[in-house]
Design a protein around this motif. Structure first.
Motif, PDB file in Angstrom:
ATOM      1  N   GLN A  96       0.821  -1.206   0.000  1.00 54.53           N
ATOM      2  CA  GLN A  96       0.000   0.000   0.000  1.00 54.53           C
ATOM      3  C   GLN A  96       0.855   1.256   0.000  1.00 54.53           C
ATOM      4  N   ARG A  97       1.985   1.214   0.708  1.00 54.64           N
ATOM      5  CA  ARG A  97       2.880   2.370   0.732  1.00 54.64           C
ATOM      6  C   ARG A  97       3.421   2.663  -0.666  1.00 54.64           C
ATOM      7  N   LEU A  98       3.849   1.628  -1.367  1.00 52.77           N
ATOM      8  CA  LEU A  98       4.380   1.809  -2.721  1.00 52.77           C
ATOM      9  C   LEU A  98       3.307   2.355  -3.659  1.00 52.77           C
ATOM     10  N   LYS A  99       2.083   1.848  -3.518  1.00 48.75           N
ATOM     11  CA  LYS A  99       0.997   2.334  -4.373  1.00 48.75           C
ATOM     12  C   LYS A  99       0.671   3.792  -4.074  1.00 48.75           C
ATOM     13  N   SER A 100       0.687   4.175  -2.785  1.00 49.35           N
ATOM     14  CA  SER A 100       0.377   5.557  -2.425  1.00 49.35           C
ATOM     15  C   SER A 100       1.417   6.536  -2.954  1.00 49.35           C
ATOM     16  N   LEU A 101       2.640   6.048  -3.165  1.00 47.14           N
ATOM     17  CA  LEU A 101       3.710   6.884  -3.722  1.00 47.14           C
ATOM     18  C   LEU A 101       3.772   6.815  -5.242  1.00 47.14           C
ATOM     19  N   ASN A 102       2.780   6.122  -5.833  1.00 44.47           N
ATOM     20  CA  ASN A 102       2.753   5.925  -7.298  1.00 44.47           C
ATOM     21  C   ASN A 102       4.022   5.243  -7.803  1.00 44.47           C
ATOM     22  N   ARG A 103       4.523   4.350  -6.986  1.00 49.52           N
ATOM     23  CA  ARG A 103       5.703   3.583  -7.373  1.00 49.52           C
ATOM     24  C   ARG A 103       5.291   2.166  -7.724  1.00 49.52           C
ATOM     25  N   PRO A 104       6.004   1.513  -8.621  1.00 43.11           N
ATOM     26  CA  PRO A 104       5.659   0.130  -8.966  1.00 43.11           C
ATOM     27  C   PRO A 104       5.841  -0.787  -7.764  1.00 43.11           C
ATOM     28  N   VAL A 105       4.955  -1.768  -7.656  1.00 44.09           N
ATOM     29  CA  VAL A 105       5.050  -2.731  -6.566  1.00 44.09           C
ATOM     30  C   VAL A 105       6.218  -3.679  -6.854  1.00 44.09           C
ATOM     31  N   LEU A 106       7.195  -3.653  -5.994  1.00 44.21           N
ATOM     32  CA  LEU A 106       8.348  -4.551  -6.097  1.00 44.21           C
ATOM     33  C   LEU A 106       8.878  -4.768  -4.689  1.00 44.21           C
ATOM     34  N   VAL A 107       8.601  -5.946  -4.152  1.00 44.67           N
ATOM     35  CA  VAL A 107       8.990  -6.264  -2.778  1.00 44.67           C
ATOM     36  C   VAL A 107       9.852  -7.518  -2.802  1.00 44.67           C
ATOM     37  N   ASN A 108      11.095  -7.387  -2.366  1.00 45.87           N
ATOM     38  CA  ASN A 108      12.017  -8.521  -2.329  1.00 45.87           C
ATOM     39  C   ASN A 108      11.833  -9.333  -1.049  1.00 45.87           C
ATOM     40  N   GLY A 109      12.376 -10.549  -1.070  1.00 49.61           N
ATOM     41  CA  GLY A 109      12.370 -11.379   0.128  1.00 49.61           C
ATOM     42  C   GLY A 109      11.057 -12.055   0.430  1.00 49.61           C
ATOM     43  N   VAL A 110      10.242 -12.342  -0.593  1.00 52.08           N
ATOM     44  CA  VAL A 110       8.936 -12.978  -0.406  1.00 52.08           C
ATOM     45  C   VAL A 110       9.052 -14.454  -0.793  1.00 52.08           C
ATOM     46  N   SER A 111       8.411 -15.324  -0.025  1.00 48.66           N
ATOM     47  CA  SER A 111       8.426 -16.755  -0.323  1.00 48.66           C
ATOM     48  C   SER A 111       7.071 -17.368   0.021  1.00 48.66           C
ATOM     49  N   VAL A 112       6.837 -18.559  -0.516  1.00 52.25           N
ATOM     50  CA  VAL A 112       5.606 -19.297  -0.226  1.00 52.25           C
ATOM     51  C   VAL A 112       5.913 -20.778  -0.312  1.00 52.25           C
ATOM     52  N   THR A 113       5.287 -21.542   0.562  1.00 50.18           N
ATOM     53  CA  THR A 113       5.362 -23.000   0.507  1.00 50.18           C
ATOM     54  C   THR A 113       3.947 -23.525   0.345  1.00 50.18           C
ATOM     55  N   GLY A 114       3.729 -24.274  -0.711  1.00 52.47           N
ATOM     56  CA  GLY A 114       2.395 -24.776  -0.993  1.00 52.47           C
ATOM     57  C   GLY A 114       2.439 -25.895  -2.015  1.00 52.47           C
ATOM     58  N   TYR A 115       1.341 -26.036  -2.751  1.00 44.04           N
ATOM     59  CA  TYR A 115       1.194 -27.138  -3.695  1.00 44.04           C
ATOM     60  C   TYR A 115       0.951 -26.614  -5.104  1.00 44.04           C
ATOM     61  N   PHE A 116       1.671 -27.186  -6.044  1.00 47.59           N
ATOM     62  CA  PHE A 116       1.436 -26.876  -7.449  1.00 47.59           C
ATOM     63  C   PHE A 116       0.071 -27.446  -7.842  1.00 47.59           C
ATOM     64  N   PHE A 117      -0.773 -26.596  -8.434  1.00 48.11           N
ATOM     65  CA  PHE A 117      -2.133 -26.999  -8.791  1.00 48.11           C
ATOM     66  C   PHE A 117      -2.283 -27.243 -10.284  1.00 48.11           C
ATOM     67  N   LYS A 118      -1.757 -26.316 -11.089  1.00 47.75           N
ATOM     68  CA  LYS A 118      -1.890 -26.424 -12.539  1.00 47.75           C
ATOM     69  C   LYS A 118      -1.087 -25.306 -13.193  1.00 47.75           C
ATOM     70  N   MET A 119      -1.053 -25.304 -14.523  1.00 49.11           N
ATOM     71  CA  MET A 119      -0.560 -24.158 -15.278  1.00 49.11           C
ATOM     72  C   MET A 119      -1.748 -23.241 -15.534  1.00 49.11           C
ATOM     73  N   TYR A 120      -1.629 -22.043 -15.055  1.00 55.03           N
ATOM     74  CA  TYR A 120      -2.750 -21.100 -15.035  1.00 55.03           C
ATOM     75  C   TYR A 120      -2.651 -20.141 -16.224  1.00 55.03           C
ATOM     76  N   GLY A 121      -3.701 -20.051 -17.014  1.00 56.39           N
ATOM     77  CA  GLY A 121      -3.701 -19.148 -18.158  1.00 56.39           C
ATOM     78  C   GLY A 121      -4.056 -17.731 -17.747  1.00 56.39           C
ATOM     79  N   TYR A 122      -3.293 -16.782 -18.264  1.00 52.81           N
ATOM     80  CA  TYR A 122      -3.578 -15.373 -17.971  1.00 52.81           C
ATOM     81  C   TYR A 122      -3.326 -14.549 -19.233  1.00 52.81           C
ATOM     82  N   PRO A 123      -4.104 -13.470 -19.419  1.00 55.29           N
ATOM     83  CA  PRO A 123      -3.937 -12.666 -20.632  1.00 55.29           C
ATOM     84  C   PRO A 123      -2.706 -11.782 -20.551  1.00 55.29           C
ATOM     85  N   ALA A 124      -1.899 -11.806 -21.588  1.00 58.00           N
ATOM     86  CA  ALA A 124      -0.746 -10.919 -21.726  1.00 58.00           C
ATOM     87  C   ALA A 124      -1.007  -9.963 -22.881  1.00 58.00           C
TER      88      ALA A 124
END
Length: 285
Positions: free
Chosen positions: A182-210
């Protein structure tokens, strides 16, 4: 004597039962880490791959089953199981360079892509992804029987994914990470946060529009994101002080030099004014 022996036998039996009972929950918890691959059967499309656009209606039950499962698994057991699984994937890699890497540097993203046509390699097995966050969206979960009300969609870019994201769906996000986004968005800066991780389960290959066409990204379902902000180094903490001292050291001589020049200039102007006559006397021809 027989009575004493009987009592001892009973006590030994209770002790053994206690050990079995104490071990049973731990074993069941370990068994609960992995998900039966049959749960993912509705996700498979003709040809046996896990490539499709969005979450289809026939996939919804499996989708919420995995999300509910991962939030009830012990987080430490989940991370340990993910580390063991990825270590086995690393050890079976064809490249000697990959086999020599630490588990934390195993290219999970690339390995997922390489096994799109063999999805059962990853089905029901926990994985850990690490990278930087570029997108975080809170959204309603929709109707489900698992009492899940809110979901978060995160786009995570790993070191081996280049410009392609892994789409992560979780049921929780740290408040500190929300505030940073939210801080980055309020400063009109692109969202880029380092040091993020997740542990979970692969579900599928997800289609998204580019921009040019539909693309596909690994969809990982987890209980929550983890964020470890980079600690500022001693050099970064000392930099403002060093700059201040440097400016002071340079600024004092410059200020003194400018003050002295202005003082001398004022003194010269005063001296010239004292030497000038009050009026000019023109000589007449």
């Amino acid at each position: 004597m027989r009575r004493v022996a009987f009592v001892a036998l009973v006590l030994v039996g209770f002790a053994g039962t206690g050990r079995v009972m104490s071990q049973a929950p731990q074993t069941s918890r370990r068994m609960a880490v992995e998900i039966d691959p049959a749960v993912f059967a509705p996700v498979l499309v003709p040809g046996g791959s896990l490539v499709s656009r969005g979450i289809r209606s026939e996939e919804a039950t499996a989708y919420f089953h995995v999300l509910d499962h991962v939030r009830h698994v012990d987080p430490q057991l989940l991370k340990s199981a993910a580390k063991r699984f990825l270590a086995s994937r690393r050890d079976s890699a064809e490249s000697p360079a990959i086999r020599q890497r630490p588990v934390e540097e195993f290219p999970v993203f690339v390995d997922l892509y390489n096994n799109v046509r063999r999805p059962r390699v990853y089905l029901g097995r926990p994985v850990t992804l690490r990278g930087h966050l570029r997108k975080l969206v809170e959204m309603p979960a929709g109707e489900n029987s698992r009492q899940i009300t809110t979901l978060y969609e995160a786009w995570l870019f790993t070191s081996d994914s280049q410009q392609h994201p892994a789409v992560v769906i979780t049921t929780s996000v740290p408040e500190s990470l929300k505030r940073e986004v939210q801080r980055l968005k309020s400063l009109n800066r692109p969202v880029l946060v380092n040091g993020v991780s997740v542990t979970g389960y692969f579900f599928k290959m997800y289609g998204y529009p580019a921009r040019d066409a539909y693309r596909f990204a690994p969809l990982v379902l987890g209980a929550g994101l983890a964020w470890r902000p980079a600690a500022s180094s001693s050099l970064e903490r000392a930099l403002p002080l060093a700059l201040g001292v440097g400016l002071l050291v340079i600024g004092l001589p410059v200020s003194w030099f400018l003050w002295r020049n202005r003082r001398d200039d004022r003194q010269q102007r005063t001296r010239r004014r004292s030497e000038e006559p009050e009026r000019l006397e023109w000589s007449q021809a």
